[in-house]
Design an enzyme around this catalytic site. Structure first.
Site, PDB file in Angstrom:
ATOM      1  N   CYS A 224      42.087  23.194  16.551  1.00 23.45           N
ATOM      2  CA  CYS A 224      43.016  24.056  17.288  1.00 23.45           C
ATOM      3  C   CYS A 224      42.158  24.912  18.201  1.00 23.45           C
ATOM      4  O   CYS A 224      41.586  25.912  17.767  1.00 23.45           O
ATOM      5  CB  CYS A 224      43.851  24.917  16.343  1.00 23.45           C
ATOM      6  SG  CYS A 224      44.943  26.082  17.201  1.00 23.45           S
TER       7      CYS A 224
ATOM      8  N   CYS B 132      48.623  24.520  23.848  1.00 20.03           N
ATOM      9  CA  CYS B 132      47.889  23.718  22.858  1.00 20.03           C
ATOM     10  C   CYS B 132      46.534  23.397  23.471  1.00 20.03           C
ATOM     11  O   CYS B 132      46.446  22.620  24.430  1.00 20.03           O
ATOM     12  CB  CYS B 132      48.655  22.442  22.520  1.00 20.03           C
ATOM     13  SG  CYS B 132      47.778  21.361  21.347  1.00 20.03           S
TER      14      CYS B 132
END
Length: 291
Positions: free
Chosen positions: A78, A225
């Site tokens: 992430c 993202c």
């Protein structure tokens, strides 16, 4: 009580990617998928990813990190979350260069003179079995996958990349012209993706600028993202649609992404925002005992 009950947390975001950090570096704190889902309850703290810090396992690293999506599933990477963690740890330690270990490997982070953190996301992977896909494709720059009628598909021929997580990128003229909240869940869970996938709509505006929207595996429609931004840049370069350095524009803001030619590593730079600190309400976790 559950491990997260009354546990201190920090709420941050990376250009709208909602991140919660909990720190177990000084003690034991095994988190379960049930804990993760309970903590993300609307009565609790809304987040896309929960970043859980544990004591370093490898010499020279600052922490071992497990990354959980709000549905309780675990992610390998992430990028926005790592920048938030880097900022969090840097403020405690005073360090401007840090190394973290995740289930996807080691990630280096450093603070630039502009105050922004860069994350080295490592090398992308392109092999069908590395992404992974359920069947063999020799060329993953475009695979046979579509949504809609065979003779007039709505979306088709995505590029696929593993950037710590599986990613599928559909090239479109307008990222806002599609009901991603409708198609995202179908494509995320398509049988071709045995570990599910992040689904991105991408429009290459110029050689140095790409606009994207992403349905994030295990988290849903997201404002940002980081790994998708990296995967999209890489996929666009493989198709000779853009240069190795570009700005990727997401609903929540912009990220600078570079696919370094010298070692194939992908670097991502962007801002982070501290929102607030708090503690998880014990009532979210019921009366179950910690495992």
């Amino acid at each position: 009580m559950r491990t997260l009950a009354n546990k201190a947390f920090v709420k941050m975001n990376g250009i709208g990617n909602e991140i919660v950090i909990v720190d177990f570096r000084s003690g034991d704190g095994r988190v379960t998928p049930e804990d993760v889902r309970a903590a993300a309850d609307p009565r609790g703290v809304a987040y896309d990813q929960l970043m859980v810090l544990y004591p370093a396992r490898t010499p020279g690293t600052d922490a071992f990190i497990r990354i959980y999506n709000n549905d309780g599933s675990e992610a390998g990477a992430c990028g926005n979350g790592m920048r938030c963690v880097a900022d969090f740890v840097a403020r405690q330690s005073g360090k401007v260069a840090l190394t973290f270990e995740t289930t996807a490997g080691l990630l280096n982070c450093w603070k630039g003179e502009d105050g922004l953190f860069t994350v080295d996301m490592g090398r992308p992977r392109f092999g069908w079995n590395e992404i992974p896909l359920a069947e063999e494709f020799h060329d993953t720059r475009a695979i046979e996958l579509q949504i809609g009628p065979i003779d007039k598909p709505v979306l088709h021929s995505p590029s696929v990349v593993n950037m710590g997580n599986p990613h599928a990128i559909f090239w479109v003229a307008d990222v806002d012209a599609y009901e991603l909240e409708k198609f995202g869940p179908l494509l995320e869970n398509h049988p071709i993706f045995p570990q599910r996938a992040n689904i991105t709509l991408a429009h290459v505006v110029a050689r140095d600028r790409i606009v994207i929207r992403t349905w994030e595996r295990g988290a849903g429609l997201t404002k940002a993202c980081g790994s998708a931004a990296c995967a999209t840049l890489v996929a666009a370069v493989r198709l000779e649609r853009c240069d190795r350095r570009a700005v990727v524009v997401l609903p929540g803001g912009e990220l600078a992404v570079t696919w370094r030619e010298s070692d194939d590593h992908v670097l991502m730079t962007g801002p982070v925002t501290f929102e607030f600190a708090g503690r998880f309400d014990p009532s979210l976790f019921g009366k179950a005992s910690a495992p």
